[in-house]
Write a protein that holds these residues in place. Structure first.
Motif: not given
Length: 622
Positions: A477-491, A509-515
């Motif tokens: 993304a830095e080479r192409s100067q394109r945007p990048l997004a990060v999602l931090m998720m917590d059950l 529940s962890l397996q279900h959420a991951a799927g």
């Protein structure tokens, strides 16, 4: 002649006074004084004597204490002690008589005030104490030149140690501030050890860390009771419970220590007698717990002490045997047990009166326990390092075998050129078999490499694999100067799922959420389990608005699709923190992750089941 008779009469009148212990002067000094050598003691075997009877006792009935700590061991008898104090100063002085034995059942003091009797101990409500303190603090005021006699009655089912010291009120408050600082550091260190090892258990699911966390927690409670904090802060009026809590907490801490030792030293693989000896110790520990709950206090107390000594001796024996067998973590484990045994021996011997009961012997078990827990934590880390080393050695052996098979293949091909046509078919069959073995080994190696990059429960990337993939995506993304997004998720409220439905439901529940999360993301996106119930996703070529729209759909999807588990439907929700931007000098990979984590914290703090972006305010509710 008359003068001689008068002198003899005066001498006879002074004889009883001369037979008593010396008067203890209380000069205005900054040092604490030990009244033990100035005390006389009378043993009340029946425990029925009244103060009037004690005051009428002849001087011959009293015996000098002759010890600095007035220690009489165990037995449950009543002891009366008398002490004569004198203020040599030309002004009134305020003193504190501090009894440093918080587990003393009953202490009565006569002579502190003319119209009041001091009654305190852990079998009196905490509000009875004249000074709100975890130990027994007796205030005393002597006028200038005043001489006063104190009489103390002490009775306890535990260790009959008075361990008294006299100090000015100013010295008492000065020492108390320092003592509270040290106690705060001690219990803070124990809390940090508990949280640290419990966190490692939640990440690795290694039960040794769970047993060790429970051992640290129960040992902390044991110390909290022994030092008098429990009666002051936790149950000031629950006297029956307080009486049994001391041997009970000692036995519970011993139980978790046994289970931890058994797992850490891997005694299942040790000598056979180690297994049945461990089972016997566990049975004895359960018996002591039963005695603490329903049996005589003194029997439970002595049983807990004997149990600690037996466990310490056997633990040392097992540790040395495992050390001899080449189990490397046993070295540190042996050091930790030696420190704890030495400290516990000091504590027990001081309780029986063999050693003087002082601040040093009182806190020896604290210091030894803290050192032991630090050493045990280091030993656990060394154990993990050994497992990693064994895994690397297995990988190296696999590579060596593969290399040897390739050399064998090359030699076979050379041999094929030299043999006659009649053996050509057999050579081809051998070559085919070798190629098949190489293919199987290569496939196994690839699977092993891939399994090291995947989380064993959810099948998502683990944290190490995520770091590698995120670094590559960020660089692109830095080479192409394109945007990048990060999602931090917590059950949300994941601990309640474990508490209500069990850890198996938590895993489901962890397996279900991951799927559900994986279904919503593109193949080019990166999804990983970041730790515990936390997930992280990297969205390539995505700005903040697009990431926010996707995050809202993820939250809604998880709420609309509860986790099925054993004919139940577990309601789940998700909190998401978003950080997005175009990589550059002002936006590094670490900063992007940190911003997303801060946004997640705000989402959790704002009520959960929310999406929050790294801005001054969140966009809106999920």
């Amino acid at each position: 002649m008359i003068a001689v008779l008068r002198a003899l009469l005066l001498l006879l009148m002074m004889m009883p006074a001369l037979s008593q212990a010396d008067v203890m002067p209380l000069p205005a000094t900054a040092q604490s004084l030990l009244p033990g050598p100035y005390m006389d003691v009378w043993e009340d075997a029946e425990g029925n004597a009244r103060i009037e009877d004690v005051r009428d006792l002849p001087d011959s009935a009293w015996q000098p204490v002759a010890r600095r700590d007035a220690s009489f061991g165990y037995g449950g008898k009543a002891y009366w002690l008398r002490l004569t104090l004198y203020n040599p100063e030309d002004r009134a002085m305020d003193w504190i008589l501090l009894v440093a034995n918080p587990l003393l059942d009953q202490l009565e003091a006569y002579g502190l005030q003319a119209d009041r009797v001091f009654q305190a101990g852990d079998q009196y409500p905490f509000d009875n104490r004249w000074i709100e303190h975890r130990q027994l603090a007796l205030p005393l005021t002597l006028a200038a030149g005043e001489q006063r006699q104190l009489i103390l009655r002490m009775q306890t089912d535990g260790s009959a140690n008075l361990s008294a010291s006299l100090m000015t009120r100013e010295r008492f408050h000065h020492d108390e501030q320092r003592a509270l600082l040290l106690q705060g550091l001690f219990f803070g260190a124990l809390a940090a050890m508990f949280i640290y090892n419990l966190s490692i258990f939640l990440i690795t699911r290694d039960r040794n860390y769970l047993w060790y966390s429970l051992f640290v927690a129960s040992y902390s409670l044991y110390q909290f009771i022994q030092l008098g904090f429990a009666l002051q802060w936790l149950w000031p009026n629950a006297l029956a419970w307080h009486q049994l809590s001391f041997p009970l907490s000692s036995a519970v801490a011993t139980l978790f220590g046994i289970v931890f030792t058994y797992g850490f030293l891997e005694l299942r693989q040790g000598p056979p007698f180690a297994r049945w000896a461990t089972g016997l110790l566990v049975a004895c520990t359960l018996l002591v717990i039963l005695l603490a709950l329903a049996g005589p206090y003194s029997v439970a107390l002595i049983g807990s002490f004997v149990l600690v000594i037996a466990c310490a001796v056997l633990a040392c024996l097992f540790t040395l045997l495992r050390w001899r067998d080449g189990y490397q973590p046993a070295k540190l484990f042996a050091l930790g047990w030696f420190v704890l045994i030495t400290a516990s021996l000091f504590s027990i011997l001081s309780g029986t009166g063999v050693l003087p009961y002082s601040q040093y012997t009182l806190h020896a078990q604290q210091v030894g326990g803290l050192i032991e827990m630090v050493v045990f934590s280091i030993a656990l880390a060394a154990r993990i390092r050994q497992i990693q080393r064994e895994h690397q050695q297995a990988h190296d052996r696999l590579y060596t075998n593969e290399h040897q098979l390739r050399l064998e293949q090359a030699r076979t091909l050379d041999l094929q050129k030299q043999i006659n046509s009649g053996l050509e078919i057999r050579v081809k069959e051998r070559t085919a078999a070798l190629e098949y073995a190489l293919s199987e080994l290569s496939t196994a190696n690839n699977k092993l490499s891939e399994s090291n990059r995947r989380d064993g429960l959810t099948g998502l990337y683990n944290r190490q694999a995520f770091n590698d993939a995120f670094s590559r995506a960020f660089a692109q993304a830095e080479r192409s100067q394109r945007p990048l997004a990060v999602l931090m998720m917590d059950l949300d409220y994941f601990k309640q799922v474990n508490d209500q439905y069990g850890h198996a439901a938590g895993d489901a529940s962890l397996q279900h959420a991951a799927g559900r999360l994986q279904q919503r993301l593109r193949e080019s996106d990166i999804l990983a389990r970041y730790g515990g119930e936390e997930f992280v996703a990297v969205l390539c070529d995505t700005d903040l608005a697009g990431a926010h729209d996707l995050a809202r759909h993820l939250c809604a999807d998880l709420v609309d699709a509860p986790c099925p588990f054993e004919d139940q439907r577990i309601e789940l929700s998700l909190s998401i923190g978003i950080s997005a931007g175009t990589p550059g000098p002002e936006l590094t990979a670490e900063r992007l992750l940190r911003q997303a984590d801060q946004a997640l914290y705000r989402a959790k703090h704002a009520g959960r089941n929310r999406v929050d972006c790294y801005e001054a305010t969140a966009l809106d509710d999920a």
